[in-house]
Design a protein around this motif. Sequence first.
Motif, PDB file in Angstrom:
ATOM      1  N   VAL A   1       0.856  -1.192   0.000  1.00  0.00           N
ATOM      2  CA  VAL A   1       0.000   0.000   0.000  1.00  0.00           C
ATOM      3  C   VAL A   1       0.887   1.235   0.000  1.00  0.00           C
ATOM      4  O   VAL A   1       1.944   1.249   0.653  1.00  0.00           O
ATOM      5  N   SER A   2       0.470   2.250  -0.708  1.00  0.00           N
ATOM      6  CA  SER A   2       1.217   3.511  -0.690  1.00  0.00           C
ATOM      7  C   SER A   2       0.991   4.248   0.619  1.00  0.00           C
ATOM      8  O   SER A   2      -0.117   4.205   1.184  1.00  0.00           O
ATOM      9  N   GLU A   3       2.017   4.913   1.085  1.00  0.00           N
ATOM     10  CA  GLU A   3       1.875   5.694   2.311  1.00  0.00           C
ATOM     11  C   GLU A   3       0.782   6.741   2.134  1.00  0.00           C
ATOM     12  O   GLU A   3       0.727   7.430   1.112  1.00  0.00           O
ATOM     13  N   GLY A   4      -0.099   6.804   3.118  1.00  0.00           N
ATOM     14  CA  GLY A   4      -1.223   7.727   3.052  1.00  0.00           C
ATOM     15  C   GLY A   4      -2.489   7.128   2.481  1.00  0.00           C
ATOM     16  O   GLY A   4      -3.577   7.690   2.651  1.00  0.00           O
ATOM     17  N   ALA A   5      -2.364   5.999   1.830  1.00  0.00           N
ATOM     18  CA  ALA A   5      -3.543   5.330   1.274  1.00  0.00           C
ATOM     19  C   ALA A   5      -4.258   4.543   2.361  1.00  0.00           C
ATOM     20  O   ALA A   5      -3.713   4.280   3.434  1.00  0.00           O
ATOM     21  N   SER A   6      -5.495   4.153   2.051  1.00  0.00           N
ATOM     22  CA  SER A   6      -6.266   3.365   3.018  1.00  0.00           C
ATOM     23  C   SER A   6      -5.883   1.897   2.912  1.00  0.00           C
ATOM     24  O   SER A   6      -5.328   1.437   1.913  1.00  0.00           O
ATOM     25  N   LEU A   7      -6.221   1.173   3.978  1.00  0.00           N
ATOM     26  CA  LEU A   7      -5.834  -0.231   4.065  1.00  0.00           C
ATOM     27  C   LEU A   7      -7.019  -1.060   4.541  1.00  0.00           C
ATOM     28  O   LEU A   7      -7.770  -0.637   5.431  1.00  0.00           O
ATOM     29  N   GLU A   8      -7.194  -2.223   3.953  1.00  0.00           N
ATOM     30  CA  GLU A   8      -8.132  -3.200   4.489  1.00  0.00           C
ATOM     31  C   GLU A   8      -7.503  -4.576   4.381  1.00  0.00           C
ATOM     32  O   GLU A   8      -7.123  -5.011   3.295  1.00  0.00           O
ATOM     33  N   LEU A   9      -7.393  -5.254   5.507  1.00  0.00           N
ATOM     34  CA  LEU A   9      -6.894  -6.622   5.553  1.00  0.00           C
ATOM     35  C   LEU A   9      -8.066  -7.532   5.874  1.00  0.00           C
ATOM     36  O   LEU A   9      -8.789  -7.298   6.840  1.00  0.00           O
TER      37      LEU A   9
END
Lengths: 114, 113
Positions: free
Chosen positions: A13-21
């Motif tokens: 993931v790019s820094e600052g982007a959202s994340l869902e695991l």
Amino acid sequence: AQSVTQPDIHITVSEGASLELRCNYSYGATPYLFWYVQSPGQGLQLLLKYFSGDTLVQGIKGFEAEFKRSQSSFNLRKPSVHWSDAAEYFCAVSRRQAGTALIFGKGTTLSVSS
Amino acid sequence: EAGVTQFPSHSVIEKGQTVTLRCDPISGHDNLYWYRRVMGKEIKFLLHFVKESKQDESGMPNNRFLAERTGGTYSTLKVQPAELEDSGVYFCASSQVVNYGYTFGSGTRLTVV
């Protein structure tokens, strides 16, 4: 058989982007649900847990997770990822009794690109 | 408070040798757990102590593994004789009875060659 599935082995993931695991479980009844994180050279650290009540759970480091009974899922989210979030993340479940053993998923490794 | 401490952090031994891993839980934590992660697999439960008694040892893989908890304080996990498939990271965790929440140690990485 009781099991936990984390379908993504590795995510970037790019820094600052959202994340869902993602995390799905197979269990006879609604278990206790957990997310742990392991940074390099560190032990497993509890991010958050769900026992009952509000299905959206807030944890440390800006993480949250949502329990969806109908989907047997407990996905972990963060609105804006920081480089320090790069680590391995584990979803786990246990019987609804304090002190019982955890059943872990295989983990998802998160890489953060700049 | 001090966390869960594991010794050693790394161990490399030859097949057939004996290795002893140690875990010092958080003071006052009656529950102590051992888990193991072999390469590419899930972290799996080995056993659970309540004070000095084995509450659940259903995850112990075979009789080459012996766990003890002296006086309800620190715990040791002995592997004798070690086999190649015993390689992995061994985690210890502790918790209080009424406060559900494990605290894990940083693990012992065991390599059997």
